[in-house]
Design a protein around this motif. Structure first.
Motif, short mmCIF file in Angstrom:
data_model
loop_
_atom_site.label_atom_id
_atom_site.label_comp_id
_atom_site.label_asym_id
_atom_site.label_seq_id
_atom_site.Cartn_x
_atom_site.Cartn_y
_atom_site.Cartn_z
N LEU A 1 0.83 -1.21 0.00
CA LEU A 1 0.00 0.00 0.00
C LEU A 1 0.86 1.26 0.00
CD1 LEU A 1 -2.87 -0.98 2.48
CD2 LEU A 1 -2.73 -1.30 0.02
N ARG A 2 1.91 1.24 -0.79
CA ARG A 2 2.82 2.38 -0.95
C ARG A 2 3.62 2.69 0.31
NH1 ARG A 2 3.46 2.89 -6.36
NH2 ARG A 2 1.44 2.86 -7.41
N LEU A 3 3.58 1.81 1.29
CA LEU A 3 4.37 1.98 2.50
C LEU A 3 5.45 0.91 2.54
CD1 LEU A 3 1.47 2.43 5.09
CD2 LEU A 3 2.99 4.23 4.26
N LEU A 4 6.45 1.12 3.38
CA LEU A 4 7.42 0.08 3.69
C LEU A 4 6.99 -0.60 4.99
CD1 LEU A 4 10.86 1.78 2.94
CD2 LEU A 4 9.49 0.32 1.45
N TRP A 5 6.95 -1.92 4.96
CA TRP A 5 6.63 -2.66 6.18
C TRP A 5 7.81 -3.56 6.51
CZ3 TRP A 5 4.27 -7.99 6.75
CH2 TRP A 5 4.01 -8.26 8.11
N PHE A 6 8.27 -3.47 7.78
CA PHE A 6 9.39 -4.27 8.27
C PHE A 6 8.81 -5.41 9.10
CE2 PHE A 6 10.70 0.06 7.64
CZ PHE A 6 11.91 -0.04 6.98
N PRO A 7 8.66 -6.62 8.53
CA PRO A 7 7.99 -7.71 9.24
C PRO A 7 8.64 -8.09 10.56
CG PRO A 7 8.20 -8.22 6.90
CD PRO A 7 9.02 -7.00 7.16
N GLU A 8 9.98 -8.09 10.60
CA GLU A 8 10.66 -8.52 11.83
C GLU A 8 10.37 -7.59 12.99
OE1 GLU A 8 14.78 -9.02 11.09
OE2 GLU A 8 14.51 -10.62 9.59
N GLU A 9 10.38 -6.28 12.73
CA GLU A 9 10.08 -5.31 13.77
C GLU A 9 8.59 -4.98 13.82
OE1 GLU A 9 12.18 -4.76 11.30
OE2 GLU A 9 14.20 -4.40 12.11
N ASP A 10 7.84 -5.37 12.76
CA ASP A 10 6.42 -5.05 12.61
C ASP A 10 6.21 -3.55 12.70
OD1 ASP A 10 3.76 -5.35 12.20
OD2 ASP A 10 3.27 -6.03 14.22
N LEU A 11 6.90 -2.82 11.82
CA LEU A 11 6.82 -1.37 11.78
C LEU A 11 6.59 -0.91 10.34
CD1 LEU A 11 9.89 -0.44 14.03
CD2 LEU A 11 7.48 -0.36 14.70
N PHE A 12 5.90 0.21 10.20
CA PHE A 12 5.79 0.87 8.91
C PHE A 12 6.88 1.92 8.81
CE2 PHE A 12 1.14 -0.34 8.63
CZ PHE A 12 1.31 -1.11 7.50
N GLY A 13 7.31 2.18 7.60
CA GLY A 13 8.32 3.21 7.38
C GLY A 13 8.13 3.88 6.04
N PHE A 14 8.92 4.91 5.81
CA PHE A 14 8.87 5.67 4.57
C PHE A 14 10.29 5.82 4.03
CE2 PHE A 14 5.50 7.06 7.36
CZ PHE A 14 4.37 7.02 6.55
N LYS A 15 10.41 5.80 2.74
CA LYS A 15 11.71 6.01 2.12
C LYS A 15 11.66 7.33 1.38
CE LYS A 15 15.24 3.74 -0.69
NZ LYS A 15 15.57 2.52 -1.48
N MET A 16 12.40 8.29 1.86
CA MET A 16 12.38 9.61 1.27
C MET A 16 13.15 9.63 -0.04
SD MET A 16 10.55 11.33 3.31
CE MET A 16 10.84 12.99 2.68
N PRO A 17 12.63 10.31 -1.06
CA PRO A 17 13.36 10.39 -2.34
C PRO A 17 14.63 11.19 -2.20
CG PRO A 17 11.47 11.88 -2.33
CD PRO A 17 11.36 11.06 -1.08
N GLN A 18 15.58 10.88 -3.06
CA GLN A 18 16.84 11.62 -3.06
C GLN A 18 16.73 12.81 -4.00
OE1 GLN A 18 19.46 10.84 -1.06
NE2 GLN A 18 18.19 9.20 -0.21
N PHE A 19 16.96 14.00 -3.47
CA PHE A 19 16.89 15.22 -4.27
C PHE A 19 18.30 15.70 -4.58
CE2 PHE A 19 12.97 15.21 -1.71
CZ PHE A 19 12.03 15.28 -2.73
#
Length: 336
Positions: A317-335
């Motif tokens: 769903l356009r998010l990053l999910w870390f299964p081991e930690e069970d956390l959502f995250g975001f990857k910021m684009p490089q400008f």
């Protein structure tokens, strides 16, 4: 706190009942589906396209535009061998699986959809997707999407899906393999057509598209409504059926339970129920290894597909999910 509880309760009531407040056009589309869909001997659903009959006859010529766009696509493919191979492979698979077939009779009216490729390098499965342009205008300035009803939203919102997912101690994700292709379109609905030739030496041929087509306005409704119908027909799968109606966002599954044993059984029922409808689940992932023990390796998501700070993650769903930690995250684009 009492006021907060009341607001949260009202929020979920609205989310659960949102599909009951259809507009007249949305209700027409829902009734059309309910009264025209059928299920074949293999368990797959066949639907009728929700057409605005009053403007159907206004469709003009679309061959010229589709042929011009095909020429432009071929020019692009000549400059990119890898893209050309992926494009040809997609179309050949489409043809062999019966998703498209050479036009054997002239349909009236006709609408030829231009198509082009979208590259998805971050995808762990399909790197190239062919998109059909249902919004392309005909000579009379009407597109196929102008003729088709859009239909109502029949699933929970993205926010509700994510919030539901965060409630559970044990969770798992998956998605439906090639969701749109599993839905058959009735042979009498010959509006979805394309032009194609594999080699430059071949004559351009018209093809009918026999399944729900990504890029048409009604395709999301037909896909999600068919999925809900599968749940409605899934009396033999009491754990999976409510999950199908509650925990899917389009073709993405995000579900869970505090009870690990029940969730394992739910996963097994989900696989069986989707198979009954001619579909399959792939890209499985979970925060508990026991939930993946019955899933073959080829159907599991590759955790190294996306990495952030060296921690394995997957996209959902356009998010990053870390299964081991069970956390959502975001990857910021490089400008730059």
């Amino acid at each position: 706190m009492d006021d907060l509880d009341a607001k949260v309760k009202r929020f979920w009531e609205v989310e659960n009942d949102h599909h009951k407040t259809y507009s007249a056009e949305e209700q027409l589309c829902e009734t059309h589906f309910a009264t025209t869909h059928i299920r074949n001997a293999e368990g797959r659903y066949m639907v009728r396209l929700p057409v605005r009959q009053e403007i159907l006859s206004l469709i003009g010529d679309t061959w010229a535009t589709a042929a011009q766009r095909l020429t432009a696509v071929k020019k692009r493919l000549r400059a990119d061998v890898d893209l050309r191979n992926s494009y040809v492979q997609f179309m050949e698979e489409y043809r062999k699986l019966g998703h498209m077939e050479v036009q054997t009779r002239v349909a009236v009216p006709q609408f030829f959809l231009p198509h082009h490729a979208i590259s998805r390098p971050d995808s762990s499965t399909t790197k190239t997707r062919i998109v059909f342009d249902g919004s392309c205008k005909s000579s009379n300035h009407f597109s196929l999407n102008n003729v088709l009803l859009t239909g109502p939203t029949v699933q929970l919102t993205l926010l509700a899906t994510v919030l539901n997912f965060r409630v559970h101690r044990n969770v798992m994700t998956a998605d439906i393999e090639k969701m749109y292709r599993q839905i058959l379109v009735h042979p009498e609905d010959r509006l979805q057509q394309i032009l194609w030739r594999q080699n430059e030496s071949e004559v351009i041929k018209p093809y009918h598209l026999n399944t729900a087509t990504y890029g048409t306005s009604c395709a999301p409704f037909l896909a999600t409504r068919t999925l809900n119908q599968l749940a409605n027909d899934g009396d033999d799968f009491p754990l999976a059926a409510p999950v199908v109606k509650r925990d899917f966002y389009v073709d993405d599954l995000l579900t869970g339970s505090d009870n690990l044993e029940i969730l394992i059984k739910t996963g097994q029922q989900l696989i069986e129920l989707l198979n009954k409808g001619g579909s399959s689940l792939r890209k499985w992932s979970s925060n508990h290894p026991a939930l993946l023990e019955h899933i073959p390796e080829r159907f599991r998501e590759t955790l190294s597909a996306v990495e952030l700070d060296q921690s394995p993650a997957i996209k959902t769903l356009r998010l990053l999910w870390f299964p081991e930690e069970d956390l959502f995250g975001f990857k910021m684009p490089q400008f730059s």
